[in-house]
Scaffold this motif. Structure first.
Motif: not given
Length: 135
Positions: A96-101, A114-115, A90-94, A47-51
């Motif tokens: 990671x939460x964005x990627x999970x969402x 899960x991450x 993307x290693x901050x908590x925020x 999940x390297x990238x976001x939309x």
């Protein structure tokens, strides 16, 4: 005497094999590889990238998004999708939460999302996960 011993004669319970699939550094999953991922207990998916990064960046870098990871895991009937291969931003908590969402949106509640992190261990129970049963 001699004869054939069948599993049901000596085992209390037959358990299906556990299945793990790992997809890394890809933009598209070839159909034969997708077939190998079908019904995996655990799918580890990059999940390297976001939309938000956009299609051009995805094509240039040859990586995938969290949303696509979630969607693929759900389409393949995977029980758990573990996101991995995050960009350093993307290693901050925020982040990671964005990627999970994003992955959960793509998955539409068909899998647990899960991450992952380096040296993470995931226990897959004998016979696979059963999230529907009461604990």
């Amino acid at each position: 005497g001699t004869g054939v011993v069948k599993p049901e004669q000596v085992l209390l319970e037959e358990l299906r094999a556990r299945k793990l699939a790992v997809l890394s550094d890809h933009r598209r999953v070839p159909p034969p590889m997708a077939g190998l991922c079908r019904n995996a207990d655990l799918l580890v998916h990059e999940a390297t990238l976001t939309k938000e990064d956009g299609v051009d960046k995805i094509k240039i870098r040859g990586h995938n998004t969290a949303e696509n990871a979630g969607m693929f895991g759900g389409d393949m009937g995977c029980e758990v999708v573990a996101l991995n291969h995050f960009v350093s931003a993307a290693v901050s908590e925020d982040a990671i939460e964005t990627l999970l969402a994003e992955a959960r949106r793509g998955n539409r509640n068909r899998s647990q999302i899960i991450s992952s992190y380096d040296f993470m261990e995931v226990w897959i129970p004998r016979g696979g996960f059963n999230f529907d049963s009461a604990s």
